[in-house]
Design a protein around this motif. Sequence first.
Motif, PDB file in Angstrom:
ATOM      1  N   THR A   1       2.385   1.902  -3.412  1.00 51.85           N
ATOM      2  CA  THR A   1       1.423   2.355  -4.431  1.00 51.85           C
ATOM      3  C   THR A   1       0.901   3.756  -4.169  1.00 51.85           C
ATOM      4  N   GLY A   2       1.422   4.445  -3.159  1.00 52.79           N
ATOM      5  CA  GLY A   2       1.052   5.837  -2.956  1.00 52.79           C
ATOM      6  C   GLY A   2       0.191   6.119  -1.754  1.00 52.79           C
ATOM      7  N   THR A   3      -0.190   5.105  -0.989  1.00 49.17           N
ATOM      8  CA  THR A   3      -0.990   5.330   0.214  1.00 49.17           C
ATOM      9  C   THR A   3      -0.112   5.979   1.283  1.00 49.17           C
ATOM     10  N   PRO A   4      -0.596   7.008   1.960  1.00 45.59           N
ATOM     11  CA  PRO A   4       0.209   7.583   3.053  1.00 45.59           C
ATOM     12  C   PRO A   4       0.546   6.538   4.107  1.00 45.59           C
TER      13      PRO A   4
ATOM     14  N   ASP B   1       0.827  -1.210   0.000  1.00 42.31           N
ATOM     15  CA  ASP B   1       0.000   0.000   0.000  1.00 42.31           C
ATOM     16  C   ASP B   1       0.862   1.261   0.000  1.00 42.31           C
ATOM     17  N   ILE B   2       1.952   1.232   0.775  1.00 41.27           N
ATOM     18  CA  ILE B   2       2.838   2.406   0.820  1.00 41.27           C
ATOM     19  C   ILE B   2       3.517   2.613  -0.520  1.00 41.27           C
TER      20      ILE B   2
ATOM     21  N   GLY C   1      -4.827   1.127   8.457  1.00 39.83           N
ATOM     22  CA  GLY C   1      -5.545   0.028   7.812  1.00 39.83           C
ATOM     23  C   GLY C   1      -5.169  -1.325   8.391  1.00 39.83           C
TER      24      GLY C   1
ATOM     25  N   GLN D   1      -1.816   6.142   7.048  1.00 37.80           N
ATOM     26  CA  GLN D   1      -3.080   5.524   6.641  1.00 37.80           C
ATOM     27  C   GLN D   1      -2.908   4.023   6.414  1.00 37.80           C
ATOM     28  N   ALA D   2      -1.764   3.615   5.865  1.00 39.24           N
ATOM     29  CA  ALA D   2      -1.514   2.185   5.655  1.00 39.24           C
ATOM     30  C   ALA D   2      -1.430   1.448   6.985  1.00 39.24           C
TER      31      ALA D   2
END
Length: 304
Positions: free
Chosen positions: A207-210, A204-205, A217, A213-214
């Motif tokens: 691919t651009g997720t902060p 997730d990190i 999740g 926030q990852a």
Amino acid sequence: MTGAVVGLLLSSGLLLTASGWSRTRRPSLEQRLAPYVRDVHPYAVTPGRPRGVVDAVFGPSVRRAGRAVGDLLGGSASVSRRLVRLGSVTTVDDFRIRQVLWGAGGLAAAIVVSAYLWSERGTSVPVLLVICGVGFASGVLWCDNNLSSRVTAHERELLAEFPVVADLLALAVAAGESPVAGLERIMKVCHGVLSDELARVVADIRTGTPMAQAFDGLAVRTGVTSIARFAEGLAIAVERGSPLVDVLHAQAADVREAARRELMEAGGRKEVAKMIPVVFLILPVTVVFAFFPGYVGLHLTSGM
């Protein structure tokens, strides 16, 4: 009995034929709009065709039965939450279909038992219908309990792997690596459910997720308190630059202490259970062996 079976098969065939004819006579809205949208939007999904004869005949009926079971039981939010905590790609609709299939298996077993009771003992029809209903409900509830047990086993595996992962991450961070680089290093040497969850966080990190926030999740998905605190601590450390090594060591120590306490409690419960064969089996046999020779001696003495 033969006439009843023939009538059941004939009525089932007629019902399947009528339902298939009604579906072909009235196509769905998606099937009617797909030919017009496909040329305008290149990513429009064409309505999927049945994968085989069995899916074409029984698929729609099983899906409707799954939706009916979901409406009857409710708890779709609970099922979705447990599937997320399990890390499964199965949707709620797929799980409902699986419940219907498990219920059909229970119903088949109940029908076999009912046929035996009817032919051998002449059991009344209402009792047989109750047995069939109980068989179907047992299959559906068994599937739900199986999901809950799988979630519990998954969370136990997460807790068992967490202390090692936390210590390795603390060592990597103390050596000067960033939390994400430490997670990538851990993924290379660890294999298990927790490493899979961390691999999802890293993906997730990437691919651009902060980052925060990852990690949030991860805390939401697992549902384990220790791992949720671990993810929140990582998120806070990344955002504010707070020291992370001592926090990770403390969390690993807390999880080990909780596991030791749980093991002691389980041992205490087992100790009480072990007293049952001692009191009701071993102790009576010991008393018999102790007093039986004296009883025999007294019997022989009185006989003389």
